[in-house]
Scaffold this active site. Structure first.
Site, PDB file in Angstrom:
ATOM      1  N   HIS A 124       0.858  -1.189   0.000  1.00 46.62           N
ATOM      2  CA  HIS A 124       0.000   0.000   0.000  1.00 46.62           C
ATOM      3  C   HIS A 124       0.895   1.239   0.000  1.00 46.62           C
ATOM      4  CE1 HIS A 124      -3.418   2.539   0.702  1.00 46.62           C
ATOM      5  NE2 HIS A 124      -2.904   3.006   1.827  1.00 46.62           N
ATOM      6  N   LYS A 147      -1.049  10.720   1.210  1.00 45.92           N
ATOM      7  CA  LYS A 147      -0.119  10.213   0.189  1.00 45.92           C
ATOM      8  C   LYS A 147      -0.546  10.649  -1.215  1.00 45.92           C
ATOM      9  CE  LYS A 147      -0.694   5.921   1.308  1.00 45.92           C
ATOM     10  NZ  LYS A 147      -1.659   6.121   2.421  1.00 45.92           N
ATOM     11  N   ASP A 155      -2.070   4.035  -4.538  1.00 52.68           N
ATOM     12  CA  ASP A 155      -2.781   3.096  -3.672  1.00 52.68           C
ATOM     13  C   ASP A 155      -2.087   1.743  -3.574  1.00 52.68           C
ATOM     14  OD1 ASP A 155      -4.913   2.500  -1.891  1.00 52.68           O
ATOM     15  OD2 ASP A 155      -5.774   1.228  -3.444  1.00 52.68           O
ATOM     16  N   ARG A 158      17.124  14.916  13.206  1.00 61.66           N
ATOM     17  CA  ARG A 158      17.289  16.330  12.849  1.00 61.66           C
ATOM     18  C   ARG A 158      18.442  16.558  11.879  1.00 61.66           C
ATOM     19  NH1 ARG A 158      14.958  19.692  16.802  1.00 61.66           N
ATOM     20  NH2 ARG A 158      15.605  21.415  15.443  1.00 61.66           N
TER      21      ARG A 158
END
Length: 307
Positions: free
Chosen positions: A139, A160, A178, A244
């Site tokens: 997916h 998405k 998808d 970071r």
């Protein structure tokens, strides 16, 4: 085990079928390698891999012409008894009518091509490696961003498809929305594509189905793309520690192949398309030998050492 029909191979390689009465739809190819049966034509059948496509070139045909006529017939009969998928004659070599009759007797297709033997073998092996590769369906959304295959993953409804649509509007290309079918074509390469039924379509909640190819043109879609980078979208969690600097690469694994992976926390106002573009460019830059995080780390280290 995966297989591909001989009919598909004939169409893909534009082969001439010398035995059209034999149903090639029933012949299934399961091996990615091919074989030149020179040793078998000489009578050596130990370790003969009969599941491979058998290829005849100038060397094999010249050898058979120098042998007695019954020798060639006997050797081909023994080869056919192994129920090989087919025999392909390269360089447009003429196939003897007696051999065609023998092939029909055993139900073995004989094909022809004008290509050179080495060129044909290389192309067939390359194509079969893709067609018979191990595969899974996941997916996600696959987009070509600056030539890098960007696989966007995350829970349903996280954004998405919206990120993919914005990337398409910015000039990038959609591969699949998808569901992404992933094939492992080598230990270094994963190829992603869309299922036939959903190819070029995007689902947007509240709007419905969008045909990307029709709305944005053929330059906005692509059928296949190598998967180079994974972006995992997740809900922002203030108690979670997020990377970071990016000094150490994180990876995810598909079919035993590792792919660089970035986890991106989602908050209102974040421009996902720009983030995805930046991730793709940064990955491309690292492949070219420049690591911005490492450069910053070196600058800070040098600055502290000089004080």
């Amino acid at each position: 085990m995966y297989s591909v029909s001989l009919t598909k191979l004939i169409e893909k390689m534009n082969l001439e079928n010398c035995t059209p009465d034999i149903d090639t739809d029933e012949v299934q190819i399961t091996q990615t390698d091919v074989n030149r049966p020179a040793l078998q034509l000489a009578g050596f059948f130990d370790y003969f891999d009969s599941n491979r496509i058998q290829v005849i070139g100038n060397v094999e045909l010249t050898y058979m012409k120098k042998m007695a006529p019954d020798h060639g017939a006997n050797m081909f009969r023994r080869i056919f008894e192994y129920r090989i998928p087919c025999i392909v004659f390269c360089r447009g070599l003429e196939v003897d009518e007696s051999l065609i009759a023998l092939a029909k007797e055993y139900g073995i297709p004989i094909l022809k091509t004008e290509r050179s033997t080495s060129s044909f073998m290389a192309e067939v092996i390359r194509w079969l490696n893709v067609e018979l590769a191990p595969r899974i369906s996941i997916h996600g959304v696959l987009v070509d961003v600056y030539g890098e295959g960007l696989l966007i993953m995350g829970e349903s409804g996280i954004g998405k498809s919206e990120a993919a649509l914005e990337l398409i509007k910015r000039g990038h290309r959609l591969v699949s929305d998808d569901v992404v079918e992933i094939k492992k074509v080598s230990d270094d390469t994963l190829i992603g594509t869309a299922p036939d039924i959903t190819r070029h379509f995007i689902e947007l909640r509240g709007i419905g189905i969008i045909d990307v190819k029709t709305l944005f043109g053929v330059e906005s879609v692509k059928d296949t793309q190598s998967i180079n980078l994974v972006i995992k979208l997740e809900e922002w969690n203030k108690s979670e520690e997020y990377d970071r600097l990016g000094l150490e690469e994180q990876y995810t694994e598909f079919l035993g192949n590792k792919v660089v992976c970035h986890s991106i926390p989602i908050r209102p106002g974040r421009n996902l398309a720009v983030i995805c573009e930046s991730a793709a460019v940064n990955y491309r830059q690292k492949k070219m030998g420049y690591n911005a995080a490492r450069e910053l780390y070196n600058r800070v280290t040098n600055n502290l050492m000089n004080k």
